[in-house]
Design a protein around this motif. Structure first.
Motif, PDB file in Angstrom:
ATOM      1  N   LEU A 152       0.797  -1.229   0.000  1.00 43.76           N
ATOM      2  CA  LEU A 152       0.000   0.000   0.000  1.00 43.76           C
ATOM      3  C   LEU A 152       0.833   1.284   0.000  1.00 43.76           C
ATOM      4  O   LEU A 152       0.355   2.319  -0.455  1.00 43.76           O
ATOM      5  CB  LEU A 152      -0.937   0.013   1.204  1.00 43.76           C
ATOM      6  N   VAL A 153       2.067   1.227   0.502  1.00 48.16           N
ATOM      7  CA  VAL A 153       2.875   2.451   0.614  1.00 48.16           C
ATOM      8  C   VAL A 153       3.085   3.120  -0.745  1.00 48.16           C
ATOM      9  O   VAL A 153       2.797   4.314  -0.896  1.00 48.16           O
ATOM     10  CB  VAL A 153       4.206   2.182   1.345  1.00 48.16           C
ATOM     11  N   PRO A 154       3.597   2.424  -1.786  1.00 51.12           N
ATOM     12  CA  PRO A 154       3.781   3.128  -3.063  1.00 51.12           C
ATOM     13  C   PRO A 154       2.462   3.593  -3.680  1.00 51.12           C
ATOM     14  O   PRO A 154       2.428   4.631  -4.359  1.00 51.12           O
ATOM     15  CB  PRO A 154       4.474   2.106  -3.960  1.00 51.12           C
ATOM     16  N   ILE A 155       1.370   2.866  -3.420  1.00 54.14           N
ATOM     17  CA  ILE A 155       0.066   3.292  -3.934  1.00 54.14           C
ATOM     18  C   ILE A 155      -0.350   4.608  -3.285  1.00 54.14           C
ATOM     19  O   ILE A 155      -0.811   5.537  -3.950  1.00 54.14           O
ATOM     20  CB  ILE A 155      -0.991   2.189  -3.698  1.00 54.14           C
ATOM     21  N   LYS A 156      -0.158   4.698  -1.974  1.00 57.71           N
ATOM     22  CA  LYS A 156      -0.508   5.931  -1.260  1.00 57.71           C
ATOM     23  C   LYS A 156       0.389   7.091  -1.671  1.00 57.71           C
ATOM     24  O   LYS A 156      -0.076   8.222  -1.787  1.00 57.71           O
ATOM     25  CB  LYS A 156      -0.428   5.703   0.252  1.00 57.71           C
ATOM     26  N   PHE A 190       0.619  18.965   6.436  1.00 58.58           N
ATOM     27  CA  PHE A 190       0.621  17.571   6.881  1.00 58.58           C
ATOM     28  C   PHE A 190      -0.075  16.661   5.874  1.00 58.58           C
ATOM     29  O   PHE A 190       0.403  15.575   5.561  1.00 58.58           O
ATOM     30  CB  PHE A 190      -0.047  17.441   8.252  1.00 58.58           C
ATOM     31  N   LEU A 191      -1.231  17.105   5.353  1.00 60.41           N
ATOM     32  CA  LEU A 191      -1.981  16.277   4.411  1.00 60.41           C
ATOM     33  C   LEU A 191      -1.214  16.033   3.118  1.00 60.41           C
ATOM     34  O   LEU A 191      -1.405  15.006   2.473  1.00 60.41           O
ATOM     35  CB  LEU A 191      -3.328  16.922   4.093  1.00 60.41           C
ATOM     36  N   THR A 192      -0.372  16.958   2.726  1.00 59.98           N
ATOM     37  CA  THR A 192       0.372  16.805   1.474  1.00 59.98           C
ATOM     38  C   THR A 192       1.805  16.341   1.701  1.00 59.98           C
ATOM     39  O   THR A 192       2.626  16.415   0.799  1.00 59.98           O
ATOM     40  CB  THR A 192       0.381  18.129   0.687  1.00 59.98           C
ATOM     41  N   SER A 193       2.119  15.844   2.884  1.00 56.87           N
ATOM     42  CA  SER A 193       3.476  15.368   3.152  1.00 56.87           C
ATOM     43  C   SER A 193       3.504  13.847   3.167  1.00 56.87           C
ATOM     44  O   SER A 193       2.520  13.188   3.483  1.00 56.87           O
ATOM     45  CB  SER A 193       3.987  15.898   4.494  1.00 56.87           C
ATOM     46  N   SER A 194       4.641  13.307   2.824  1.00 56.80           N
ATOM     47  CA  SER A 194       4.800  11.850   2.883  1.00 56.80           C
ATOM     48  C   SER A 194       4.921  11.383   4.333  1.00 56.80           C
ATOM     49  O   SER A 194       4.753  10.194   4.609  1.00 56.80           O
ATOM     50  CB  SER A 194       6.021  11.419   2.074  1.00 56.80           C
ATOM     51  N   ASP A 195       5.177  12.300   5.252  1.00 59.19           N
ATOM     52  CA  ASP A 195       5.258  11.931   6.664  1.00 59.19           C
ATOM     53  C   ASP A 195       3.956  11.304   7.157  1.00 59.19           C
ATOM     54  O   ASP A 195       3.982  10.374   7.957  1.00 59.19           O
ATOM     55  CB  ASP A 195       5.584  13.145   7.527  1.00 59.19           C
ATOM     56  N   SER A 196       2.829  11.816   6.679  1.00 58.76           N
ATOM     57  CA  SER A 196       1.544  11.259   7.112  1.00 58.76           C
ATOM     58  C   SER A 196       1.406   9.807   6.672  1.00 58.76           C
ATOM     59  O   SER A 196       0.915   8.968   7.421  1.00 58.76           O
ATOM     60  CB  SER A 196       0.385  12.097   6.583  1.00 58.76           C
ATOM     61  N   ILE A 197       1.868   9.492   5.465  1.00 63.38           N
ATOM     62  CA  ILE A 197       1.788   8.113   4.959  1.00 63.38           C
ATOM     63  C   ILE A 197       2.683   7.197   5.771  1.00 63.38           C
ATOM     64  O   ILE A 197       2.264   6.116   6.186  1.00 63.38           O
ATOM     65  CB  ILE A 197       2.175   8.068   3.470  1.00 63.38           C
ATOM     66  N   PHE A 198       3.912   7.621   6.012  1.00 59.85           N
ATOM     67  CA  PHE A 198       4.846   6.761   6.726  1.00 59.85           C
ATOM     68  C   PHE A 198       4.484   6.639   8.212  1.00 59.85           C
ATOM     69  O   PHE A 198       4.715   5.598   8.821  1.00 59.85           O
ATOM     70  CB  PHE A 198       6.274   7.235   6.519  1.00 59.85           C
TER      71      PHE A 198
END
Length: 126
Positions: free
Chosen positions: A16-20, A64-72
């Motif tokens: 799911l990580v690369p998809i997100k 925050f919503l547009t950062s990759s930090d939220s995904i990780f």
């Protein structure tokens, strides 16, 4: 959960990580090209739900919503939940915590008193 189920769930989270991240790219492009559009739609709706009167908070939410930090961050939380050794209704794990009063690492259950529940409050100072 047995080991195989945990491995399958972990593999699913890894996929799911690369998809997100791919789904984040159009959002980042929109934030860069038309930040007001995102402020009016996503951020304003989020603030209505939270009853947050602070308009200065909009930039932080958008960032925050547009950062990759939220995904990780969500990935790490999901993996921690999958591989968690504790279960609901079982005895609490006796983890090490830092006691600010004594400036030492102590066992969490050393704070428990007989006949009184131990409550952990993970609040925020901001």
């Amino acid at each position: 959960m047995d080991f195989i189920v945990k491995c399958v769930k972990s593999g699913f989270q890894i996929v799911l990580v690369p998809i997100k991240v791919g789904a984040l790219l159009p959002l980042k492009a929109t934030a860069w090209l038309a930040p007001d559009l995102l402020n009016k739609t996503i951020v304003t709706e989020k603030m209505k739900k939270d009853d947050s009167p602070n308009p200065e908070n909009k930039e932080g939410i958008l960032k925050f919503l547009t950062s990759s930090d939220s995904i990780f961050m969500l990935y790490k939380m999901s993996m921690r939940d999958i591989w968690n050794k504790s279960t609901k209704g079982s005895i609490a794990l006796d983890a090490k915590v830092y006691d600010l009063a004594s400036c030492e690492w102590v066992n969490l259950l050393s704070f428990a008193k007989p006949g009184r529940p131990l409550v952990l409050n993970f609040g925020s100072c901001t």
